[in-house]
Design a protein around this motif. Structure first.
Motif, PDB file in Angstrom:
ATOM      1  N   MET A   1      64.313  15.227  57.099  1.00 58.38           N
ATOM      2  CA  MET A   1      65.375  14.637  56.302  1.00 58.38           C
ATOM      3  C   MET A   1      66.067  15.702  55.442  1.00 58.38           C
ATOM      4  O   MET A   1      67.218  15.587  55.080  1.00 58.38           O
ATOM      5  CB  MET A   1      64.766  13.559  55.391  1.00 58.38           C
ATOM      6  CG  MET A   1      65.802  12.651  54.824  1.00 58.38           C
ATOM      7  SD  MET A   1      65.030  11.348  53.877  1.00 58.38           S
ATOM      8  CE  MET A   1      64.681  12.160  52.370  1.00 58.38           C
ATOM      9  N   GLU A   2      65.384  16.761  55.122  1.00 56.46           N
ATOM     10  CA  GLU A   2      65.982  17.769  54.248  1.00 56.46           C
ATOM     11  C   GLU A   2      67.093  18.521  54.980  1.00 56.46           C
ATOM     12  O   GLU A   2      66.983  18.828  56.159  1.00 56.46           O
ATOM     13  CB  GLU A   2      64.917  18.796  53.824  1.00 56.46           C
ATOM     14  CG  GLU A   2      63.854  18.229  52.919  1.00 56.46           C
ATOM     15  CD  GLU A   2      64.417  17.972  51.525  1.00 56.46           C
ATOM     16  OE1 GLU A   2      64.039  16.952  50.939  1.00 56.46           O
ATOM     17  OE2 GLU A   2      65.237  18.747  51.048  1.00 56.46           O
ATOM     18  N   GLN A   3      68.178  18.856  54.283  1.00 55.61           N
ATOM     19  CA  GLN A   3      69.254  19.672  54.817  1.00 55.61           C
ATOM     20  C   GLN A   3      68.779  21.111  54.875  1.00 55.61           C
ATOM     21  O   GLN A   3      68.216  21.624  53.927  1.00 55.61           O
ATOM     22  CB  GLN A   3      70.477  19.617  53.910  1.00 55.61           C
ATOM     23  CG  GLN A   3      71.248  18.316  54.005  1.00 55.61           C
ATOM     24  CD  GLN A   3      72.208  18.308  55.185  1.00 55.61           C
ATOM     25  OE1 GLN A   3      71.987  18.958  56.183  1.00 55.61           O
ATOM     26  NE2 GLN A   3      73.257  17.523  55.088  1.00 55.61           N
TER      27      GLN A   3
ATOM     28  N   PHE B   1      70.996   9.591  56.988  1.00 52.10           N
ATOM     29  CA  PHE B   1      69.545   9.736  56.932  1.00 52.10           C
ATOM     30  C   PHE B   1      69.092  11.173  56.701  1.00 52.10           C
ATOM     31  O   PHE B   1      67.907  11.452  56.689  1.00 52.10           O
ATOM     32  CB  PHE B   1      68.897   9.133  58.177  1.00 52.10           C
ATOM     33  CG  PHE B   1      69.100   7.640  58.275  1.00 52.10           C
ATOM     34  CD1 PHE B   1      69.573   7.063  59.450  1.00 52.10           C
ATOM     35  CD2 PHE B   1      68.868   6.819  57.189  1.00 52.10           C
ATOM     36  CE1 PHE B   1      69.792   5.695  59.525  1.00 52.10           C
ATOM     37  CE2 PHE B   1      69.087   5.448  57.254  1.00 52.10           C
ATOM     38  CZ  PHE B   1      69.551   4.891  58.432  1.00 52.10           C
ATOM     39  N   ALA B   2      70.061  12.071  56.504  1.00 50.70           N
ATOM     40  CA  ALA B   2      69.701  13.416  56.052  1.00 50.70           C
ATOM     41  C   ALA B   2      69.544  13.419  54.534  1.00 50.70           C
ATOM     42  O   ALA B   2      69.026  14.370  53.951  1.00 50.70           O
ATOM     43  CB  ALA B   2      70.767  14.415  56.473  1.00 50.70           C
TER      44      ALA B   2
ATOM     45  N   VAL C   1      69.518  25.390  55.900  1.00 54.96           N
ATOM     46  CA  VAL C   1      70.563  26.353  55.525  1.00 54.96           C
ATOM     47  C   VAL C   1      71.862  25.974  56.232  1.00 54.96           C
ATOM     48  O   VAL C   1      71.871  25.680  57.425  1.00 54.96           O
ATOM     49  CB  VAL C   1      70.115  27.768  55.936  1.00 54.96           C
ATOM     50  CG1 VAL C   1      71.213  28.769  55.684  1.00 54.96           C
ATOM     51  CG2 VAL C   1      68.855  28.144  55.195  1.00 54.96           C
TER      52      VAL C   1
END
Lengths: 132, 284
Positions: free
Chosen positions: A1-3, B139-140, A5
């Motif tokens: 889920m984390e963005q 959902f990010a 780089v």
């Protein structure tokens, strides 16, 4: 889920180069430098237009040109993605090829004795026929 | 513990939390920014003079003090009005109406904040513009389970209300479901704006935008769940005629809203973690 780089592009609204050309060049450069890879998702036209605060038609034109050059692929509601063969397609410069083809054709016509105005009239007629 | 004593405690908590504790925290944040990021070194942060910022700070402080005083007056007034025969004779609307008044200073800050961003954009003379080459997908930024929970809670509310009205669409049903639906539409609108809309702060770094977007979407989801839950609780209280419980639920409603909005900002958005270098004169 984390963005992870993120890759950024930058445009200059006062650059003499048209904005859509800046977008096309930067996205191609990102593909060549492998900063974005085949099948990577690209932002929507609306997202990119809002982020850069430019008209969505400018982004739409850039995306159309990139799609024509097979650098990106639009997949409907799923969004826009980098073409699987984008890197090799980036090397092909359509405008350069166009200029080369036209120069060769004009050279052949002039050798045959056609004047400049005859060449222009024939070209215009050919373009009109193609349109209809 | 008698209901009236419990209500007083909850109402005191509402007065203290929304008109003293959180406003104090917000004022501390504003003071921290002014002291550590002054206009001389961070001119882009102050499209208007520092005097204007300080004036807004004073108005915000003054408004909260007035509302705090009103709260204390209400508390004393309620205590005098209640009598030995009927200690539960409270006006149920008081915590709701007072809660709405308590949010006014915060809304004033929000409106002024938007105006500040507009001025920052007008003063932004940069010709370079940046954008991420990644799509921003919902959902990010938020767990799918949280969104699913909000949807499930909303569907549960509709099903529950229908069950309680014996599957008849009454006016009360339409008002409840209609208002929650409108609230959810607003939350969806705010989510879409955060995902795809224009940046409010022209200097905001991409990392800050990501943090802000995550925070905003998660807050909307939590508040949506809570609003549905609150409506269910209201229906139960009305059905079983628990008048004094309703007044406590009304008071708790605003406190939970404040905890999920203002409280989460204070806890998760520490001023020290924000990148203020983008507001320096020489930054690009």
């Amino acid at each position: 889920m984390e963005q992870s780089v993120f890759m950024e592009i930058m445009i200059d609204i006062e650059d003499p180069m048209p904005l859509f050309t800046q977008l096309v060049e930067q996205i191609k450069q990102a593909v060549i430098n492998e900063q974005i890879k085949p099948n990577d998702a690209l932002p929507s036209i609306r997202q990119l237009a809002n982020d850069l605060e430019i008209n969505s038609k400018t982004v739409s034109k850039a995306y159309r040109l990139l799609e024509r050059d097979n650098v990106i692929q639009a997949k409907g509601y799923r969004g826009t993605f980098v073409h699987p063969d984008a890197k090799s397609n980036c090397d092909f410069d359509l405008n350069n090829w166009l200029a080369t083809q036209l120069e060769a054709t004009i050279s052949t016509l002039k050798q045959a004795g056609a004047t400049d105005s005859e060449i222009r009239i024939a070209f215009t007629n050919a373009m009109n026929q193609y349109k209809s | 513990m008698p209901n009236s004593v419990l209500f007083y405690l909850i109402f005191i908590s509402q007065i203290w939390l929304l008109s003293y504790f959180y406003p104090r925290k917000i004022l501390e944040r504003i003071r921290f920014v002014i002291q550590n990021y002054p206009p001389q070194q961070y001119p882009k942060l102050y499209p208007q003079s520092l005097d204007k910022v300080e004036r807004v700070q004073k108005i915000y402080k003054f408004l909260n003090y007035i509302i705090l005083a009103i709260g204390i007056w209400l508390l004393v007034g309620l205590g005098m009005l209640s009598n030995a025969d009927n200690q539960d004779n409270f006006n149920e609307g008081i915590p709701l109406m007072y809660g709405m008044v308590q949010f006014i200073p915060m809304m004033m800050l929000e409106v002024l904040g938007y105006k500040q961003f507009k001025l920052m954009k007008q003063k932004d003379t940069r010709t370079n513009r940046k954008a991420e080459l990644q799509p921003r997908r919902l959902f990010a930024y938020v767990s799918p389970y949280l969104i699913i929970s909000a949807v499930v809670m909303y569907i549960f509310l509709i099903a529950f209300e229908l069950y309680m009205t014996q599957y008849t669409i009454t006016f009360d049903f339409m008002v409840k479901v209609g208002s929650v639906s409108l609230a959810n539409l607003l939350f969806i609108g705010i989510t879409l704006f955060n995902l795809f809309g224009k940046k409010l702060d022209p200097y905001q770094a991409t990392e800050e935008r990501i943090k802000q977007t995550k925070f905003a979407i998660r807050s909307m989801a939590f508040i949506s769940i809570f609003v549905s839950f609150f409506m269910v609780a209201q229906t139960l209280v009305n059905t079983y005629e628990l008048g004094t419980v309703e007044i406590m639920i009304n008071s708790l409603y605003f406190q939970v809203l404040a905890i999920f909005s203002i409280g989460r900002i204070i806890k998760n958005f520490k001023i020290e973690d924000i990148d203020f270098d983008v507001y320096k004169a020489e930054s690009n």
